[in-house]
Write a protein that holds these residues in place. Structure first.
Motif: not given
Ligand SMILES: [Zn+2]
Length: 62
Positions: A17-22, A46-51
């Motif tokens: 789980v991304c720690p930024h956007c979860e 990097f996260c593909p959702e929030c980068h």
């Molecule tokens: Zn993210």
């Protein structure tokens, strides 16, 4: 550099789980050479959702 005692356990049943956007991450994007701030052998993940950047690695793959 200290030797790591971290044990790697493969858990394909759990999504990271991304720690930024979860959001659950089915994949993590990575950039190697050419990333302007980190030229050389560093890879950035990097996260593909929030980068947002999840981490860096000294890339042997670069
Ligand atoms: Zn993210």
């Amino acid at each position: 550099m200290a030797e790591s005692t971290l044990e790697l356990v493969v858990r394909n049943d759990i999504q990271p789980v991304c720690p930024h956007c979860e959001k659950e991450l089915a994949m993590v994007f990575t950039r190697g050479r050419g990333f302007p701030l980190f030229q050389g052998r560093n890879n950035v993940f990097f996260c593909p959702e929030c980068h947002k950047v999840l981490g860096f690695a000294q890339g042997r793959m670069a």
